[in-house]
Every structure is written in structure tokens, then in C-alpha cells.
Design a protein around this motif. Structure first.
Motif, PDB file in Angstrom:
ATOM      1  N   GLU A 243       4.392   3.154   1.059  1.00 36.66           N
ATOM      2  CA  GLU A 243       4.096   2.459  -0.227  1.00 36.66           C
ATOM      3  C   GLU A 243       3.584   0.841  -0.258  1.00 36.66           C
ATOM      4  O   GLU A 243       2.927   0.317  -0.861  1.00 36.66           O
ATOM      5  CB  GLU A 243       5.433   2.357  -1.460  1.00 36.66           C
ATOM      6  N   ALA A 244       4.228   0.606   0.774  1.00 35.64           N
ATOM      7  CA  ALA A 244       4.016  -0.925   1.013  1.00 35.64           C
ATOM      8  C   ALA A 244       3.020  -1.259   2.486  1.00 35.64           C
ATOM      9  O   ALA A 244       2.130  -2.351   1.095  1.00 35.64           O
ATOM     10  CB  ALA A 244       5.533  -1.280   2.365  1.00 35.64           C
ATOM     11  N   VAL A 245       2.722  -0.264   2.389  1.00 38.34           N
ATOM     12  CA  VAL A 245       1.169  -0.550   3.424  1.00 38.34           C
ATOM     13  C   VAL A 245      -0.363   0.161   1.787  1.00 38.34           C
ATOM     14  O   VAL A 245      -1.279  -0.556   1.814  1.00 38.34           O
ATOM     15  CB  VAL A 245       0.342   1.061   4.124  1.00 38.34           C
ATOM     16  N   VAL A 246       0.565   1.201   1.283  1.00 38.52           N
ATOM     17  CA  VAL A 246      -0.868   0.718   0.019  1.00 38.52           C
ATOM     18  C   VAL A 246      -0.817  -0.231  -0.735  1.00 38.52           C
ATOM     19  O   VAL A 246      -1.867  -0.587  -1.233  1.00 38.52           O
ATOM     20  CB  VAL A 246      -0.161   2.723  -0.883  1.00 38.52           C
ATOM     21  N   ARG A 247       0.538  -0.956  -1.211  1.00 34.51           N
ATOM     22  CA  ARG A 247       0.010  -2.099  -2.255  1.00 34.51           C
ATOM     23  C   ARG A 247      -0.395  -3.171  -1.147  1.00 34.51           C
ATOM     24  O   ARG A 247      -0.594  -4.096  -2.373  1.00 34.51           O
ATOM     25  CB  ARG A 247       1.793  -2.287  -2.345  1.00 34.51           C
ATOM     26  N   ASP A 248      -0.177  -3.137  -0.126  1.00 34.40           N
ATOM     27  CA  ASP A 248      -1.118  -4.377   1.147  1.00 34.40           C
ATOM     28  C   ASP A 248      -2.236  -3.799   0.808  1.00 34.40           C
ATOM     29  O   ASP A 248      -2.815  -5.392   0.514  1.00 34.40           O
ATOM     30  CB  ASP A 248      -0.543  -4.109   2.202  1.00 34.40           C
ATOM     31  N   TYR A 249      -2.910  -3.001   0.747  1.00 36.11           N
ATOM     32  CA  TYR A 249      -4.452  -2.686   0.508  1.00 36.11           C
ATOM     33  C   TYR A 249      -4.399  -3.061  -1.117  1.00 36.11           C
ATOM     34  O   TYR A 249      -5.696  -4.081  -0.638  1.00 36.11           O
ATOM     35  CB  TYR A 249      -4.323  -1.381   1.080  1.00 36.11           C
ATOM     36  N   ILE A 250      -4.080  -2.669  -1.930  1.00 37.38           N
ATOM     37  CA  ILE A 250      -4.397  -2.880  -3.316  1.00 37.38           C
ATOM     38  C   ILE A 250      -4.814  -4.659  -2.885  1.00 37.38           C
ATOM     39  O   ILE A 250      -4.751  -5.418  -3.446  1.00 37.38           O
ATOM     40  CB  ILE A 250      -3.470  -2.317  -4.110  1.00 37.38           C
ATOM     41  N   ALA A 251      -3.182  -5.380  -2.971  1.00 37.33           N
ATOM     42  CA  ALA A 251      -3.412  -6.237  -2.892  1.00 37.33           C
ATOM     43  C   ALA A 251      -5.069  -7.461  -2.365  1.00 37.33           C
ATOM     44  O   ALA A 251      -5.389  -8.003  -2.739  1.00 37.33           O
ATOM     45  CB  ALA A 251      -1.927  -7.368  -2.456  1.00 37.33           C
ATOM     46  N   ARG A 252      -4.545  -6.474  -1.273  1.00 39.95           N
ATOM     47  CA  ARG A 252      -6.162  -7.133  -0.252  1.00 39.95           C
ATOM     48  C   ARG A 252      -7.158  -7.094  -1.007  1.00 39.95           C
ATOM     49  O   ARG A 252      -8.185  -8.057  -1.223  1.00 39.95           O
ATOM     50  CB  ARG A 252      -6.452  -7.015   1.139  1.00 39.95           C
TER      51      ARG A 252
END
Length: 66
Positions: A30-39
Motif C-alpha cells: 500500500e505504501a508503494v502504491v500510494r507513493d506512486y500515485i502521489a508522484r
């Protein structure tokens, strides 16, 4: 909220868990996916402003050349 189940390489998940400092595979992914979306959103915000400026330049009639 709908849930999705996927299979991932355990080594990748463990590496993300260590880098993110989280204790569960679920939290790591979830952290990786949220970071990807934020970027993606940050990139859109930066390039969107530049694209708007380019559209304004392209919309202006150009003077004949030559």
C-alpha cells in the motif's frame, strides 16, 4: 472499498518492508502504491502548468514567415 489479491515475489515485498520500515506485506505494498500515485499527481501538477503555457503559445496566430 473493493479489495484486490495479487501474487508478488516475496523478496521484493521484504525489501519494500525494510525500506519503508513497515511490518506487514500489506502495508508495504500500500505504501508503494500510494507513493506512486502521489508522484503521478505531482508530475501532472508540474507538467500541466507548462502544458497550459504551451497551448496558449500554440493557440496564438503565427505571423507569416519568409
Amino acid at each position: 472499498m473493493a479489495k484486490v489479491s495479487i501474487s508478488l515475489d516475496a523478496e521484493l515485498v521484504v525489501e519494500v518492508m525494510v525500506l519503508a520500515g513497515v511490518g506487514s506485506p500489506q502495508d508495504a505494498v500500500e505504501a508503494v502504491v500510494r507513493d506512486y500515485i502521489a508522484r503521478g499527481h505531482r508530475t501532472e501538477a508540474r507538467t500541466g502548468l507548462r502544458d497550459e503555457g504551451l497551448r496558449e503559445v500554440d493557440a496564438k496566430p503565427q505571423e507569416p514567415q519568409g
